[in-house]
Design an enzyme around this catalytic site. Structure first.
Site, mmCIF file in Angstrom:
data_model
loop_
_atom_site.group_PDB
_atom_site.id
_atom_site.type_symbol
_atom_site.label_atom_id
_atom_site.label_comp_id
_atom_site.label_asym_id
_atom_site.label_seq_id
_atom_site.Cartn_x
_atom_site.Cartn_y
_atom_site.Cartn_z
ATOM 1 N N LEU A 23 0.806 -1.216 0.000
ATOM 2 C CA LEU A 23 0.000 0.000 0.000
ATOM 3 C C LEU A 23 0.842 1.270 0.000
ATOM 4 C CD1 LEU A 23 -2.815 -0.995 2.506
ATOM 5 C CD2 LEU A 23 -2.910 -0.952 0.028
ATOM 6 N N SER A 24 2.096 1.132 0.409
ATOM 7 C CA SER A 24 2.951 2.306 0.510
ATOM 8 C C SER A 24 3.132 2.963 -0.855
ATOM 9 C CB SER A 24 4.317 1.891 1.070
ATOM 10 O OG SER A 24 5.164 3.006 1.148
ATOM 11 N N GLY A 25 2.645 4.195 -0.988
ATOM 12 C CA GLY A 25 2.789 4.949 -2.226
ATOM 13 C C GLY A 25 1.809 4.579 -3.316
ATOM 14 N N HIS A 26 0.968 3.570 -3.090
ATOM 15 C CA HIS A 26 -0.001 3.155 -4.105
ATOM 16 C C HIS A 26 -1.262 3.981 -3.904
ATOM 17 C CE1 HIS A 26 -1.782 0.437 -7.041
ATOM 18 N NE2 HIS A 26 -2.867 0.435 -6.302
ATOM 19 N N LEU A 27 -1.562 4.855 -4.833
ATOM 20 C CA LEU A 27 -2.691 5.766 -4.713
ATOM 21 C C LEU A 27 -2.672 6.439 -3.338
ATOM 22 C CD1 LEU A 27 -5.480 3.529 -6.292
ATOM 23 C CD2 LEU A 27 -4.240 5.384 -7.401
#
Length: 134
Positions: A23-27
């Site tokens: 999830l890090s940096g994803h959207l």
């Protein structure tokens, strides 16, 4: 693992956390669990691991010179999965024939379908004379 019956089904669950590396940096403005990112999504990984567990519970534990290889996976992602969700993976044994296992699964969040999978795996013997692949 939530429940299982060897040769029939295995139900497992994983909780989606905002701390998951995928999830890090994803959207960044909206935390979504990616459906397919390299090397693979958490949901697909949970499906494969649940399938391996069902395969071994339905047959026999791996011998020291064996490994389980997931050969094919077909997936369909139907809805976003977000931090705070608890994803239930319901894996079904479709066919167990010798060293090959075909299986399918539905992934749900609070009863709502979020993904579907079909896969096949097999047991392979490792040559003890060769270096281990890991």
């Amino acid at each position: 693992m939530l429940d299982h019956e060897p040769g029939e089904f295995l139900r497992s669950m994983f909780a989606v956390s905002a701390e998951m590396g995928a999830l890090s940096g994803h959207l960044p403005e909206r935390g979504l669990t990616p459906g397919a990112i390299l090397p693979g999504s958490h949901t697909m990984q949970a499906f494969a691991q649940s399938g391996v567990l069902l395969y071994q519970l339905s047959s026999a534990p791996l011998a020291d010179d064996e490994a389980t290889l997931v050969g094919t996976v077909k997936s369909r992602f139907l809805a976003p999965v977000v931090p705070g969700d608890q994803v239930v993976i319901d894996v079904r044994a479709d066919r167990l024939s010798g060293r090959t296992f075909a299986f399918s699964a539905a992934a749900t969040v609070e009863g709502r379908s979020v993904a579907g999978f079909r896969g096949a795996m097999s047991r392979v013997r490792l040559d003890p004379a060769k270096a281990r692949p890991w």
